[in-house]
Design a protein around this motif. Structure first.
Motif, short mmCIF file in Angstrom:
data_model
loop_
_atom_site.label_atom_id
_atom_site.label_comp_id
_atom_site.label_asym_id
_atom_site.label_seq_id
_atom_site.Cartn_x
_atom_site.Cartn_y
_atom_site.Cartn_z
N MET A 119 -5.43 -1.08 4.11
CA MET A 119 -5.01 -2.04 3.08
C MET A 119 -4.42 -3.30 3.73
O MET A 119 -4.62 -4.41 3.25
CB MET A 119 -3.99 -1.39 2.13
N ALA A 177 0.84 -1.21 0.00
CA ALA A 177 0.00 0.00 0.00
C ALA A 177 0.87 1.26 0.00
O ALA A 177 0.57 2.24 -0.69
CB ALA A 177 -0.93 -0.02 1.21
N TYR A 216 -0.84 4.65 -1.47
CA TYR A 216 -2.07 4.83 -0.70
C TYR A 216 -1.81 5.88 0.37
O TYR A 216 -1.79 5.60 1.56
CB TYR A 216 -2.53 3.50 -0.09
N THR A 246 -7.28 -5.33 4.89
CA THR A 246 -7.91 -6.02 3.76
C THR A 246 -7.14 -7.30 3.47
O THR A 246 -7.73 -8.37 3.25
CB THR A 246 -7.93 -5.10 2.51
N TYR A 267 -12.23 2.19 2.69
CA TYR A 267 -12.16 1.79 1.27
C TYR A 267 -13.22 0.73 0.98
O TYR A 267 -13.46 -0.16 1.82
CB TYR A 267 -10.79 1.18 0.96
#
Ligand code: PLP
Length: 408
Positions: free
Chosen positions: A287, A67, A72, A290, A81
């Motif tokens: 991120m 990321a 990001y 995720t 997100y």
């Protein structure tokens, strides 16, 4: 050091009444004392922490690094997100068989932040929030901070720190806004089974004005089988808020990512609130989270097994400690031991009048840091965290036993 008292002014008086009504987190206070002793070269074993001793798994770190490289570095959408919110929706489906839409998910800076958002969005002055005791220490402070009135439902070790549907029924009034609980529980390690949650759900179905905030942050640290969420009962669907995050299950405390799944009107409200205070949670952390949620669960399964073995080791070790009464915690990584046997005893210098005296005695004499139960609403107890390797647990209990012999 910054001067607190100037010529004509005591700067500390500038602190708001709101903040002065706030109790500093005891776990943090113990950590500060522990650091002081450590700075003096003393080997303190810390059994006061609410954080695992494992590092974030490599695939999650890689997602965070990627990321950064993929830039990001801009403001993310306030609620998180879409990729992360979708990963959360899929997690609920995969692990809990619960259906949520992306619009029902709000990502925040840790589950703690998620809980505070909900409380601030719902609680007006003197609104009641029901908390089973022992509660996680931040719940009560958050409720008070919002001007709400905590309504406490007591429990003891004799009921495995669980409350009954009848107690909930008796506690509900027209001013009740939220019922807030954690299962698996911090501090007791107890968890409610499906039948018990069903009985709770039946009560709430009769009181549609009560929102149920189910803190499931310890979901993955459960030693008896599949996690049970109160969310499985359709009759309370419109009242349901699930809080979760990646801190405990993926050893990501420092990344600060938590989330809620809630009715859309409340998710919108939390997003509105968050938009003026913190904006979205960190882009890099989102991120990484995720990556955690989309990855496999082998790391989580591994740490659960290690913690299960430690739990069993602690059952063995603690049963030989005179005056400690413990239950068998089924999740999280804590024991909540009854220590009132020691109240009124003394080592000839200090009398143990309460849980705080007891913890201070152990910190000074055994160099073991433990948190007193009064922080969790149960002053006859102490919370022992086993988020530390076996050799530390063995040594800590040895020291505790030696120190306790001095109390007569
Ligand atoms: N809820 C409970 C019951 C906890 O014990 C903790 C952390 O100790 C949290 C929420 C907060 O988790 P986070 O690190 O995601 O803010």
């Amino acid at each position: 050091m910054q001067q607190e008292v100037g010529e004509n002014i005591n700067y500390l008086e500038l602190i708001s009444d709101r903040l002065n009504s706030f109790t500093e987190s005891q776990t943090i206070a113990m950590t500060v004392k522990t650091r002081e002793l450590k700075a003096q070269g003393i080997n303190v074993i810390n059994l006061s922490l609410g954080e695992l001793d494992f590092n974030t798994p490599d695939h999650v770190k890689a997602a965070g690094k990627k990321a950064i490289d993929d830039n990001y570095s801009h403001y993310p959408p306030v609620a998180g997100y879409d990729d992360l919110r979708k990963a959360i929706v899929q997690k609920f489906k995969r692990e809990n068989n619960l259906d949520f839409s992306v619009e029902q998910i709000v990502v925040s800076t840790g589950a703690k932040h998620s809980i505070m958002n909900v409380i601030l969005c719902l609680v007006n002055a003197n609104d009641e929030v029901i908390l089973p005791v022992p509660y996680w220490l931040s719940y009560i402070e958050m409720v008070k901070f919002a001007g709400g009135k905590p309504v406490l439902i007591p429990s003891t070790i004799d009921t495995d720190f669980k409350i009954t549907p009848q107690q909930i029924e008796n506690a509900i009034t027209s001013r009740t806004k939220i019922f807030l609980f954690s299962s698996p529980s911090n501090p007791s390690g107890s968890l409610y089974n499906s039948e018990e949650l069903q009985a709770f759900a039946r009560v709430f179905a009769r009181h549609k004005h009560v929102m149920i905030m189910s803190d499931e942050i310890y979901e993955h640290i459960n030693f008896i089988g599949k996690h049970q969420s109160i969310g499985q009962f359709k009759e309370i669907r419109n009242q349901l808020i699930i809080v979760n995050g990646v801190s405990k299950g993926y050893a990501m405390t420092g990344w600060r990512i938590g989330y809620i799944a809630a009715p859309q009107w409340l998710a919108k409200a939390c997003t509105k609130l968050q938009s003026q205070f913190t904006s979205a949670a960190s882009s890099i952390s989102q991120m990484a989270a995720t990556g955690a949620l989309n990855g496999d669960n082998s790391f989580t399964n591994e740490i659960r097994e290690i913690l299960h073995k430690r739990r069993d080791l602690m059952i063995d070790l603690l049963k030989d400690v005179t005056g400690f009464r413990t239950n068998i915690p089924q999740g999280a990584f804590y024991f909540f031991a009854d220590i009132k046997y020691y109240f009124g005893k003394s080592d000839g210098k200090t009398i143990i009048n309460n849980d705080k005296d007891f913890c201070l005695f152990l910190l000074n004499d055994a160099h073991v840091a433990i948190v007193g139960g009064s922080s969790f609403g149960s002053p006859d107890y102490i919370r022992i965290s086993y988020a530390t390797p076996d050799y530390n647990l063995i040594e800590a209990v040895k020291r505790i036993k030696a120190s306790l012999k001095k109390l007569v």
